[in-house]
Design a protein around this motif. Structure first.
Motif, mmCIF file in Angstrom:
data_model
loop_
_atom_site.group_PDB
_atom_site.id
_atom_site.type_symbol
_atom_site.label_atom_id
_atom_site.label_comp_id
_atom_site.label_asym_id
_atom_site.label_seq_id
_atom_site.Cartn_x
_atom_site.Cartn_y
_atom_site.Cartn_z
ATOM 1 N N GLY A 101 0.758 -1.301 -0.003
ATOM 2 C CA GLY A 101 0.030 -0.149 -0.210
ATOM 3 C C GLY A 101 0.959 1.227 0.071
ATOM 4 O O GLY A 101 0.296 2.392 0.442
ATOM 5 N N HIS A 149 -3.531 4.656 -1.128
ATOM 6 C CA HIS A 149 -3.280 4.067 0.225
ATOM 7 C C HIS A 149 -3.174 5.364 1.090
ATOM 8 O O HIS A 149 -3.785 5.364 2.239
ATOM 9 N N ASP A 175 -5.667 6.211 3.821
ATOM 10 C CA ASP A 175 -5.203 6.436 5.659
ATOM 11 C C ASP A 175 -5.636 7.683 6.336
ATOM 12 O O ASP A 175 -6.160 7.543 7.271
#
Length: 278
Positions: free
Chosen positions: A69, A74, A78
Motif C-alpha cells: 500500500g 493508500h 489512510d
C-alpha cells in the motif's frame, strides 16, 4: 500512543492536540519523515487556539511497517481513516512535499465529497507530477529518482545524512550555515521508518499524475514554495499547481529551500495563519 487501524491492517499513529471543538489543522508530512517534522507548526497553531492533528504515513515513523500500500491512493485512504476516526470537519489540510500529494488526493477524493475540508495548503509539494512525461515534458528525468532508489537501497543511513546536510535545507549553498540539530532530526525521523516504505514511496511521489486531483480541489488553496528548492523545482510544482487549482493563492519565497518550513518558520508560520484566518 494513539493508533487507528486501516482496512488492510496498517496501524497508523497520530497526534491530536488542543480543544476538540476548535477548528482542526491537519498536517501531512514529506518523504521519508514523520509527523514530528511538523512540531514547530503544530505548537504554533496550538498556541493560536486550534486543534492540531498529524499522523505518520504507513511505514513511516511510528506507524506499522506494513509491506503493502505504499502509493498515493493508500496514503489518501489512510488520511481519510484518521479524519473519520476523529470526526474532523471544517478542517484545513496542509501538506509538505509528498504530503502535498497526499493532501491533493485526500481533499479531492474524500475531504470535499464528505464535506470535511474548508481549505488546503500545499507547501513545496510534488503535484502535479515530478517525473518527466509526455504531458509534462519539463519534469525531472527518471534517472533522478533511480538515484534516490539506489541511495535508499545501498546505504539508507548515509543517503539520508547527505540529503539533510545538502539540498533539502539548502545547507550546500555558499554562505548558508548548516544546523546540525536539524540534520540529525531529519535523519532520526527517516531512520525510524521502513526501508521498504521509503523505497516504494519514491515511485509514489515522483510518478503519480495528480492533475485531476488539483482540478477537483475547489476549496481555497494556498500554494507556497521557495525559488531555491533543489528537491521539487517550483516551476514544475507550485507554478503548475496554481494553474490547475480552481481557487489558488500562490506565493514564492526568494532564496528559500525545500525545507523552509523548518529553517524559515518565523516567516512561513504567520503566512499560514493569515491564510487560515482569511
Amino acid at each position: 500512543m494513539t493508533y487507528v487501524t486501516t482496512q488492510d491492517g496498517a496501524e497508523i499513529f497520530y497526534k491530536d492536540w488542543g480543544p476538540k471543538d476548535a477548528q482542526p489543522i491537519v498536517f501531512h508530512h514529506g518523504w521519508p519523515l514523520s509527523s514530528d517534522d511538523w512540531d514547530t507548526q503544530m505548537l504554533f497553531f496550538l498556541n493560536e487556539g486550534y486543534r492540531v492533528v498529524a499522523h505518520d504515513r504507513r511505514g513511516h515513523g511510528r506507524s506499522s511497517q506494513i509491506g503493502t500500500g505504499h502509493d498515493m491512493d493508500h496514503y489518501a485512504r489512510d488520511a481519510d481513516v484518521v479524519a473519520r476516526h476523529l470526526d474532523l470537519t471544517n478542517a484545513v489540510h496542509i501538506g509538505h512535499s509528498t504530503g502535498g500529494g497526499e493532501v491533493a488526493r485526500y481533499v479531492a477524493q474524500y475531504g470535499i465529497p464528505q464535506g470535511r475540508v474548508a481549505k488546503a495548503m500545499l507547501v513545496s509539494a510534488v503535484p502535479p507530477i515530478m517525473a518527466k512525461t509526455e504531458a509534462y515534458p519539463n519534469g525531472l528525468p527518471i534517472s533522478v529518482f533511480d538515484g534516490f532508489r539506489d541511495g535508499t537501497a545501498a546505504n539508507r543511513a548515509q543517503f539520508f545524512q547527505d540529503v539533510a546536510a545538502g539540498p533539502f535545507y539548502g545547507f550546500n549553498r555558499e554562505g548558508v550555515t548548516a544546523q546540525p540539530g536539524v540534520i540529525a532530526n531529519w535523519w532520526r525521523q527517516g531512520m525510524m521508518g521502513s526501508a521498504l516504505a521509503h523505497y516504494a514511496g519514491i515511485k509514489a511521489f515522483s510518478e503519480t499524475d495528480q492533475t485531476d486531483d488539483l482540478k477537483a480541489m475547489t476549496v481555497p488553496t494556498l500554494v507556497l514554495a521557495g525559488d531555491d528548492d533543489q528537491v521539487v523545482p517550483y516551476h514544475q510544482g507550485a507554478e503548475l499547481q496554481a494553474k490547475l487549482l480552481p481557487n489558488p493563492t500562490l506565493k514564492i519565497y526568494p532564496g528559500f529551500s525545500h525545507g523552509m518550513l523548518t529553517v524559515n518558520a518565523d516567516v512561513i508560520n504567520p503566512d499560514l495563519l493569515a491564510f487560515v484566518r482569511g
